[in-house]
Scaffold this motif. Structure first.
Motif, short mmCIF file in Angstrom:
data_model
loop_
_atom_site.label_atom_id
_atom_site.label_comp_id
_atom_site.label_asym_id
_atom_site.label_seq_id
_atom_site.Cartn_x
_atom_site.Cartn_y
_atom_site.Cartn_z
N ALA A 1 1.30 -6.00 -2.59
CA ALA A 1 1.77 -7.11 -1.76
C ALA A 1 1.21 -6.99 -0.35
O ALA A 1 0.78 -7.98 0.27
N LYS A 2 1.16 -5.77 0.16
CA LYS A 2 0.64 -5.59 1.51
C LYS A 2 -0.86 -5.85 1.59
O LYS A 2 -1.39 -6.23 2.64
N LEU A 3 -1.56 -5.62 0.49
CA LEU A 3 -3.02 -5.76 0.49
C LEU A 3 -3.46 -7.12 -0.05
O LEU A 3 -4.65 -7.42 -0.09
N ASN A 4 -2.46 -7.89 -0.52
CA ASN A 4 -2.77 -9.18 -1.10
C ASN A 4 -3.68 -9.08 -2.32
O ASN A 4 -4.64 -9.83 -2.49
N LEU B 1 4.46 2.85 3.58
CA LEU B 1 3.18 2.18 3.28
C LEU B 1 2.52 1.59 4.53
O LEU B 1 1.30 1.70 4.70
N ASP B 2 3.32 0.97 5.40
CA ASP B 2 2.71 0.34 6.57
C ASP B 2 1.96 1.37 7.42
O ASP B 2 0.82 1.14 7.84
N ALA C 1 4.51 -2.85 -4.43
CA ALA C 1 4.74 -2.85 -2.99
C ALA C 1 3.41 -2.75 -2.23
O ALA C 1 3.18 -3.50 -1.25
N LEU C 2 2.54 -1.87 -2.67
CA LEU C 2 1.27 -1.74 -1.96
C LEU C 2 0.40 -2.98 -2.19
O LEU C 2 -0.26 -3.48 -1.26
N SER D 1 6.09 0.92 -7.00
CA SER D 1 5.28 1.39 -5.87
C SER D 1 3.93 0.66 -5.85
O SER D 1 3.43 0.33 -4.77
N GLU E 1 7.78 3.12 -0.20
CA GLU E 1 7.67 1.77 0.36
C GLU E 1 7.76 1.81 1.88
O GLU E 1 6.99 1.14 2.58
N VAL F 1 -1.25 2.44 5.54
CA VAL F 1 -2.31 1.41 5.52
C VAL F 1 -2.93 1.24 6.90
O VAL F 1 -4.15 1.14 7.04
N SER F 2 -2.09 1.27 7.93
CA SER F 2 -2.67 1.03 9.25
C SER F 2 -3.46 2.24 9.74
O SER F 2 -4.31 2.11 10.63
#
Lengths: 408, 408
Positions: free
Chosen positions: A104-107, A134-135, A101-102, A98, A131, A138-139
């Motif tokens: 990766a989205k936040l770099n 998460l989008d 996964a997060l 987990s 997962e 985050v948004s």
């Protein structure tokens, strides 16, 4: 029913510069529940934490301890509905997955994410649902989502718990906002099940664990609902370094002392909110033990009282069957306690003197005190000058109903 | 409702030569209740006892400890309805006065009487009512009054608890009969609230305390209902020396071992009866912890499980929310416990392996085990060869009702 506790007003919860929170309904355990949160921290935030002393600690607690060792933390990932505890190596892998996964989205790197879970123990964490959520989380992230953040960590809590404080340092306004959750399995041995406080204060990273520890000791480590220490207790303090004052680099500076006072007060408010919302609670009980040789023995006595089912059911009934309090002091484990020195007050009513019933004690007066929703018990051991206070609630049939039904 | 427990059949309770018991209704707390007993022992009886470790011990416990030091005991005086605990110097004086009154009627010394009280704490012992009831109790004394003796020590017990055993020593029949009481405030740290076993065996007085201690450790020191250690726990073993065999003078002789086995079995039966009649109990739960480095750490884990309100309410609900058991093991205080070695079985169902959920574990099977009235929990710490077993009951709404109403 919570005892003298209301939900916070969303607009009273102040944004903390450098922190954005987003929540979503990920269907972790049940659909239609806000159960997933992400906290996004600007670069440079300093983070400290304290965690459960339960040897059976949850997978996310193990990962948090690792990630706090040498990372600059950029995100918190919190789910409710599943504790990911008692899940062995597989649970650890899912907690790590987990974070990855997060990240990766936040770099950012996976080690820069702290994971937290709360809910039922010994069930497999549905990491794919995390997962998938998460989008959306985050948004949704924004500085104003503190109320939603408090909602998104609730389990058997009946109300979200959150509060803010402000203070001045060098003429700059410093803000602290925190949230907590917990209502059962509450006898923190470190922190509550979950508590988070963020501030924009400028604090050297090396001080953060000490700040978290001190605040926990003043607050979450003084409460009990049922004496069960959770596998997931976590308390985290974040300082985003955005308030603009000279960084605090020592705990004893004037600025540090002002910040510590505000932090501890906020933590106490959140910890007391947990007790006020204790499962089945009808009364908030302050147990103060004075006259000990050291604080440790005061805590033994205070927790023996606060954990005793017989004391707690007597409070539920408003029945001044106060010999039960003496019995609890007697078995608290204070080796050479002299029972003939004990004094006890209930509110202002002097109940026990020299170990026996006070000659002027009238039960009706004690019953009147007990009928209130906020009751102070004071026991004096009369063998030293140390003191402590523990906060707890009473024990009702509703507690049994809640915990017999929790998973259904 | 007691769990798989019935009242004993009066004619199954065997007289013990040298012991006569008489009971009466003395109106100690309420009228119309058998609440006062006297036990008359023929000259020469040897008596041993173990008592509560609660520092707040009751006045009669203090007097018993004194009188057992150097007296040949001739009588026991037991009241229910009032614990004479938390009563200071006045309570001690009243306990002594009750001994003096009975001693005068029997023409023995006050030091030859052991007093016992059970009931509400921190209320004044109505010693004048005890004195007024002594004549009736003494004149009722007979060898056949064991059932009445068991009734006369009940408080919140729903059933009298008593049993007998016989064994042969050197071709002579040796009899043991015992009674016990207790249903709440049960976490003996020595003995139950009150337990008494008499035998006509011939035993050197110097061995009596060791026999009582061993029997208590095998029985009353392994039970818990609510974790509250009473102020009045007392367990007494009487040997009247009337069976006619060669006196036992060493604990390791064959005769001693046979007697010890019978005594321990009887004590276990009485201790389990207390748990089966635990306040609000619907299930009898055996908690077995294996694989410890020593028995002490097995006891820590077993009692953490047995005391956890969350575990006990899950059993009440027959809900296999078994992560609560792991959490309790984790906070039991075993310093360097490795959670990844823990195994757990519920009955024959393998629930946890290597600290996580067993891959073949099916919850429905655990739910079926939990639905029974007699449930075995086995936890293996996998770090040594020590074991222990503790007996407890579940935690129901009825427990709260009983203890919220106890004095009314």
């Amino acid at each position: 029913m919570p005892v003298d506790l209301q939900a916070p007003n969303p607009q009273d919860l102040l944004p903390v510069a450098g922190v954005r929170i987003g929540t979503t309904m990920a269907g972790i355990r049940k659909p239609g529940r806000r159960d997933l949160s992400v906290w996004l921290l600007d670069e440079g935030a300093a983070v400290g934490g304290v965690f459960t002393q339960n040897r059976y600690c949850a997978a996310p607690v193990q990962v948090c301890r690792e990630h706090l060792q040498d990372s600059s933390i950029r995100a918190l990932l919190i789910n409710t509905g599943n504790a990911n505890a008692g899940t062995g190596a597989d649970g650890l892998a899912r907690a790590r997955r987990s974070c990855t996964a997060l990240a990766a989205k936040l770099n950012v790197a996976p080690q820069q994410v702290l994971p937290f879970s709360t809910g039922v123990i010994m069930e497999t964490l549905p990491v794919e649902r995390i997962e998938a959520g998460l989008d959306a989380a985050v948004s949704a992230a924004a500085p104003t989502q503190w109320f939603e953040a408090a909602q998104a960590i609730m389990t058997t809590d009946t109300l979200p718990k959150a509060a803010s404080r402000q203070l001045q340092i060098e003429g700059r306004t410093v803000t602290l906002t925190g949230i907590a959750k917990g209502a059962g399995m509450i006898r923190p041995n470190m922190a509550t099940m979950l508590g988070f406080i963020a501030t924009d204060a400028c604090v050297a990273p090396a001080l953060m664990n000490a700040l978290a520890r001190e605040a926990a000791d003043a607050s979450f480590n003084r409460i009990t609902v049922d004496g069960d220490t959770s596998t997931n207790d976590s308390f985290v303090v974040i300082a985003t370094q955005r308030a603009g004052h000279t960084p605090i680099t020592a705990l004893d500076s004037a600025a540090a002392q002002a910040l510590r006072a505000a932090l501890n007060e906020l933590a106490v408010q959140l910890a007391q909110a947990i007790v006020r919302d204790g499962e089945g609670a009808t009364k908030f009980i302050r147990v103060q033990v004075d006259g000990g040789r050291d604080e440790a023995e005061c805590r033994l006595a205070a927790y023996a009282i606060a954990h005793s089912p017989l004391v707690k059911t007597a409070f539920f009934a408003s029945d001044p069957n106060l010999g039960r309090i003496l019995a609890a002091v007697g078995y608290a484990g204070i080796a050479d306690l002299d029972q003939n020195r004990i004094e006890m007050h209930l509110g202002e009513v002097h109940v026990v003197t020299a170990g026996g019933r006070h000659p002027e004690y009238v039960e009706a007066e004690a019953a009147e005190v007990m009928a209130g929703s906020d009751v102070l018990v004071r026991v004096n051991l009369n063998r030293g000058v140390a003191s402590t206070t523990v906060w707890t609630c009473d024990f009702s049939e509703e507690y049994v109903r809640i915990n017999a039904d929790y998973r259904s």
